[in-house]
Design an enzyme around this catalytic site. Structure first.
Site, PDB file in Angstrom:
ATOM      1  N   LYS A  80     -13.364  -1.358   6.153  1.00 14.31           N
ATOM      2  CA  LYS A  80     -12.739  -2.323   7.070  1.00 14.31           C
ATOM      3  C   LYS A  80     -13.382  -2.179   8.453  1.00 14.31           C
ATOM      4  O   LYS A  80     -14.157  -3.034   8.857  1.00 14.31           O
ATOM      5  CB  LYS A  80     -11.228  -2.106   7.111  1.00 14.31           C
ATOM      6  CG  LYS A  80     -10.586  -2.433   5.753  1.00 14.31           C
ATOM      7  CD  LYS A  80      -9.543  -1.424   5.382  1.00 14.31           C
ATOM      8  CE  LYS A  80      -9.047  -1.466   3.967  1.00 14.31           C
ATOM      9  NZ  LYS A  80      -8.770  -2.706   3.335  1.00 14.31           N
ATOM     10  N   TRP A  90       0.822  -1.219   0.000  1.00 17.13           N
ATOM     11  CA  TRP A  90       0.000   0.000   0.000  1.00 17.13           C
ATOM     12  C   TRP A  90       0.845   1.253   0.000  1.00 17.13           C
ATOM     13  O   TRP A  90       0.526   2.226  -0.689  1.00 17.13           O
ATOM     14  CB  TRP A  90      -1.023  -0.024   1.142  1.00 17.13           C
ATOM     15  CG  TRP A  90      -2.081  -1.026   0.851  1.00 17.13           C
ATOM     16  CD1 TRP A  90      -2.298  -2.213   1.481  1.00 17.13           C
ATOM     17  CD2 TRP A  90      -3.041  -0.991  -0.227  1.00 17.13           C
ATOM     18  NE1 TRP A  90      -3.324  -2.894   0.878  1.00 17.13           N
ATOM     19  CE2 TRP A  90      -3.805  -2.175  -0.172  1.00 17.13           C
ATOM     20  CE3 TRP A  90      -3.328  -0.070  -1.243  1.00 17.13           C
ATOM     21  CZ2 TRP A  90      -4.837  -2.469  -1.073  1.00 17.13           C
ATOM     22  CZ3 TRP A  90      -4.358  -0.350  -2.142  1.00 17.13           C
ATOM     23  CH2 TRP A  90      -5.091  -1.527  -2.057  1.00 17.13           C
ATOM     24  N   ASP A 126      -1.840   6.787   6.121  1.00 19.70           N
ATOM     25  CA  ASP A 126      -2.902   5.954   5.572  1.00 19.70           C
ATOM     26  C   ASP A 126      -3.212   4.929   6.662  1.00 19.70           C
ATOM     27  O   ASP A 126      -2.486   3.957   6.850  1.00 19.70           O
ATOM     28  CB  ASP A 126      -2.425   5.259   4.293  1.00 19.70           C
ATOM     29  CG  ASP A 126      -3.435   4.239   3.776  1.00 19.70           C
ATOM     30  OD1 ASP A 126      -4.505   4.095   4.387  1.00 19.70           O
ATOM     31  OD2 ASP A 126      -3.142   3.586   2.752  1.00 19.70           O
TER      32      ASP A 126
END
Ligand SMILES: Cc1ncc(COP(=O)(O)O)c(C=O)c1O
Length: 359
Positions: free
Chosen positions: A195, A102, A171
């Site tokens: 999530k 990511w 993030d």
């Protein structure tokens, strides 16, 4: 049918209570005779829903007054571009920590906007740890330092917040609201909702006010944090239903004792699984112990030829989405806030049974 234990990395399980309440309110929200999905985002009902969701999130994380909370669209991926577009503020440099898939994606996107310097990296050991503070080399003239505080694919979590001479950007997608967070240490943090927060289609940005108003020329209005902040994230039609469900999740979290309580539960769930992995000679997790994610637990089988059989047996026992990310293979159990301890227990029991049969 009983609820299945869904170990997906996202979209992921939502609390059953939240889904039940959304179901009850589906056709008639609080006597309005309509679903939240059908409401005008300019109407007083929805404005109240959004304001309450924001306040509950602020309460959960004790967000300081000088931070704006934005409910945006485009997922966390859009933030990979939106962050440099808004925060460079005339500078041409930004620093990034490289800890996995990511952060790699965030870096790739940022390179279209500025000179990117990798301030710390764990690539030398195949992204199996989070670099120590001493390994950070941040340029003092960078516009900001970006890192991914929980690498969903690699299962590496930063359990501490790096010191930075420039505004810190995180993030936090895959561990947002799983633990307390000291917002004041960040210039900006963002998270995709699917999530721990709610349905996909919503991204949350928490940004310090002094970083607003620096968007580069040509930034689309919906991507300008300042314009979104000035319009309470309603510059255009927001993801209304996703905001409503996120609001229900925030209330669920508050009722069970907030982020401190969910952290306690998440530690216990993760410990159950890692303790099993550490005691097994058949299953393994490659991440440094102190940097293991409480949310995403990747693991491998000693014999990868048994992967499919493992997954099939899991599905037969009511456990799905355990296949690891296509880029790394193996297995991954994502055990977000809404995964009940019974789900982890069932997984561990099944793994033990599988090991006895094949180990
Ligand atoms: C850490 C992290 N960042 C970014 C993303 C991308 O999120 P989205 O698909 O919402 O753009 C994900 C998605 O799983 C993620 O786990």
């Amino acid at each position: 049918m009983p609820r299945i234990f869904n170990f997906s990395a996202g979209p992921a399980m939502l609390p059953a209570e939240v889904l039940a309440r959304a179901g009850d309110e589906m056709l008639d929200w609080h006597g309005t005779g309509m679903s939240v999905m059908e409401m005008s985002h300019r109407g007083k009902e929805f404005i109240a829903i959004a304001a309450e969701a924001e306040q509950d999130l602020r309460d959960l994380l004790a967000v300081p007054e000088n931070y704006k909370v934005l409910f945006l669209q485009g997922g966390a991926t859009l933030q990979f571009a939106q962050v440099p577009m808004n925060l460079l503020g005339g500078k041409n440099k930004a620093d990034y920590v490289l800890t996995g898939e990511w952060s790699k994606k965030a870096i790739k996107e940022a390179k279209a906007y500025c000179d990117v310097h990798v301030a710390a990296s764990s690539e030398d050991r195949r992204f199996t740890y989070f670099p120590p503070q001493g390994a950070f080399n941040v340029r003092s003239d960078a516009a900001y330092l970006h890192y991914c505080s929980n690498e969903t694919i690699g299962g590496v979590e930063a359990h501490w917040v790096p010191e930075s001479p420039v505004p810190l950007v995180a993030d936090a997608s895959s561990h947002f609201l799983s633990r307390p967070l000291e917002v004041s240490k960040f210039g900006l943090l963002y998270a995709g909702a699917q999530k721990n927060v709610g349905p996909a289609g919503l991204a949350i940005v928490i940004v310090r006010e002094d970083l607003l108003g620096r968007a580069q020329k040509g930034t689309p209005s919906v991507m300008d944090y300042k314009l979104q902040a000035e319009t309470d994230s309603m510059l255009n039609t927001p993801a209304t239903y996703a905001i409503y469900v996120a609001g229900l999740v925030f209330k669920w979290l508050k009722a069970l004792g907030g982020v401190a309580e969910i952290e306690r539960r998440n530690i216990a769930k993760a410990k159950r699984l890692y303790d099993f992995l550490d005691g097994s000679s058949f299953f393994a997790n490659a991440v440094a112990r102190e940097d293991r994610s409480r949310m995403n637990v990747p693991f491998t089988l000693k014999n990868p030829a048994l992967d499919e059989s493992f997954l099939k047996g899991a599905a037969e026992r009511g456990m799905v989405q355990l296949k690891g990310h296509r880029s790394v293979g193996g297995m991954r159990a994502s055990i977000y806030n809404a995964m009940p301890p019974e789900g982890v227990q069932r997984l561990v029991e099944y793994m033990a049974e599988f090991e006895r049969a094949h180990g």
